[in-house]
Motif scaffolding. Structure first.
Motif, PDB file in Angstrom:
ATOM      1  N   VAL A  37       0.944  -1.311   0.023  1.00 27.08           N
ATOM      2  CA  VAL A  37      -0.093  -0.070   0.006  1.00 27.08           C
ATOM      3  C   VAL A  37       0.935   1.001  -0.038  1.00 27.08           C
ATOM      4  N   ALA A  40       2.566   1.682  -3.445  1.00 30.16           N
ATOM      5  CA  ALA A  40       1.675   2.063  -4.525  1.00 30.16           C
ATOM      6  C   ALA A  40       1.188   3.441  -4.438  1.00 30.16           C
ATOM      7  N   GLU A  41       1.205   3.966  -3.246  1.00 27.08           N
ATOM      8  CA  GLU A  41       0.768   5.444  -2.925  1.00 27.08           C
ATOM      9  C   GLU A  41       2.019   6.453  -3.147  1.00 27.08           C
ATOM     10  N   VAL A  62      -5.491  -5.236   1.148  1.00 29.59           N
ATOM     11  CA  VAL A  62      -4.584  -4.223   0.227  1.00 29.59           C
ATOM     12  C   VAL A  62      -5.498  -3.260  -0.789  1.00 29.59           C
ATOM     13  N   ARG A  65      -7.866  -0.679   0.606  1.00 28.64           N
ATOM     14  CA  ARG A  65      -7.136   0.438   0.811  1.00 28.64           C
ATOM     15  C   ARG A  65      -6.557   1.274  -0.379  1.00 28.64           C
ATOM     16  N   LEU A  66      -6.193   0.379  -1.567  1.00 26.94           N
ATOM     17  CA  LEU A  66      -5.865   1.028  -2.630  1.00 26.94           C
ATOM     18  C   LEU A  66      -6.999   1.685  -3.371  1.00 26.94           C
ATOM     19  N   ARG A  67      -8.360   1.143  -3.262  1.00 27.76           N
ATOM     20  CA  ARG A  67      -9.512   1.481  -3.986  1.00 27.76           C
ATOM     21  C   ARG A  67     -10.113   2.294  -3.181  1.00 27.76           C
ATOM     22  N   ASN A  72      -6.598   5.154  -5.813  1.00 24.77           N
ATOM     23  CA  ASN A  72      -5.472   4.540  -6.798  1.00 24.77           C
ATOM     24  C   ASN A  72      -6.083   3.713  -7.954  1.00 24.77           C
ATOM     25  N   VAL A  76      -4.481  -4.358 -11.022  1.00 27.10           N
ATOM     26  CA  VAL A  76      -4.125  -5.396 -10.186  1.00 27.10           C
ATOM     27  C   VAL A  76      -4.271  -6.807 -10.542  1.00 27.10           C
TER      28      VAL A  76
END
Length: 225
Positions: A37, A40-41, A62, A65-67, A72, A76
Motif C-alpha cells: 500500500v 503503491a501510493e 490491500v 485501501r488502494l481503491r 489509486n 491489479v
C-alpha cells in the motif's frame, strides 16, 4: 513496464521477479501488504501482482485501501493458490482487474500483465497484437499494414476478444457484450462470426482458440506452445 510484486513466499517471489526482469520489466518486490500500500501510493506502477495470503494484512485489505474513494487505479492482478469462486468474486468486487491461480504458466502471466497495461493506458487507442493493428476510435483494422473489412458485429466481437486477450470468454458473454436489449442473436451465429473473423485475421499472428466446453480465447500466436 514497472511491476510491483507482492508475494510473501520469498522463493516464489524471487523466481517470478527474475522471470519478469528477463522479459525486460522493472520489478519491485515486497512481502507484506502494508508495504505494498505504501509503495503503491508513492510510485506510479504499471501493474501490481498481488498475493491474497499475506502475513500482515491480506490482499483483499490491500485492495480495499488502494481503491478507497478510487484514489489509486493501478491495475491489479491477484496471484493466489485459492481457487474458490467466492475468492475470485470478492477480488473483482474490491477492484481487482484479473486473477491467476498458482501454479501458473510464465507465458500466461506475462501475457496477462501486458494486456492489463494495454487496457489501462488512457493514451492508447490502437491495439497492436502480432501483426494486427486495431484502432477502436477510428474503427480501422490492419493486418501486415493491409486494411481488413469487418462488419459491425464482427468488429464488436473482435474488440471484445482483444479486451479480454489471453482470457477465456463464453459465447454467452460475447452475446451479452455485443447486443442491445432489443436485439437477439443465437449461439450458432456467434460461431459463424468467429469463423469469419478468423479468416480475416489470416497472417496476423493472432489466433482465436476454441476452448471446448467453455468458449474462445484470443492470443498472440507466438505465445502458443
Amino acid at each position: 513496464m514497472h511491476i510491483l510484486l507482492v508475494e510473501d513466499d520469498k522463493v516464489l517471489a524471487e523466481g517470478v521477479s527474475q522471470m519478469l526482469r528477463e522479459q525486460g520489466m522493472l520489478v519491485d518486490v515486497v512481502h507484506h501488504g502494508r508495504d505494498a500500500v505504501f509503495l503503491a501510493e508513492q510510485q506510479n506502477f504499471s501493474v501490481m501482482v498481488l498475493d491474497i495470503g499475506l502475513p500482515d494484512i491480506d490482499g483483499f485489505e490491500v485492495l480495499r485501501r488502494l481503491r478507497k474513494e478510487k484514489s489509486n487505479t493501478v491495475p491489479v492482478l491477484l496471484l493466489t493458490a485459492r481457487d474458490a469462486i467466492l475468492d475470485r468474486v470478492s477480488g473483482f468486487e474490491l477492484g481487482a482487474d484479473d486473477y491467476l491461480i498458482k501454479p501458473f504458466s510464465t507465458l500466461e502471466l506475462v501475457a496477462r500483465l501486458k494486456a492489463l497495461v494495454r487496457r489501462s493506458s488512457p493514451k492508447s487507442v490502437e491495439i497492436q497484437l502480432g501483426k494486427l493493428a486495431f484502432d477502436s476510435v477510428t474503427k480501422r483494422a490492419h493486418v501486415n499494414g493491409n486494411s481488413i473489412e469487418l462488419s459491425a458485429r464482427e468488429w464488436t466481437i473482435l474488440e471484445y476478444l482483444l479486451e479480454h486477450e489471453s482470457r477465456v470468454v463464453s459465447k454467452q458473454q460475447i452475446i451479452d457484450a455485443i447486443l442491445q436489449s432489443d436485439e437477439d442473436i443465437s449461439v450458432n451465429a456467434i460461431e459463424v462470426y468467429i469463423s469469419r473473423i478468423r479468416l480475416k485475421l489470416t497472417g496476423a499472428m493472432v489466433v482465436i482458440r476454441t476452448i471446448r466446453g467453455f468458449g474462445y480465447m484470443l492470443e498472440e500466436q507466438t505465445q502458443i506452445q
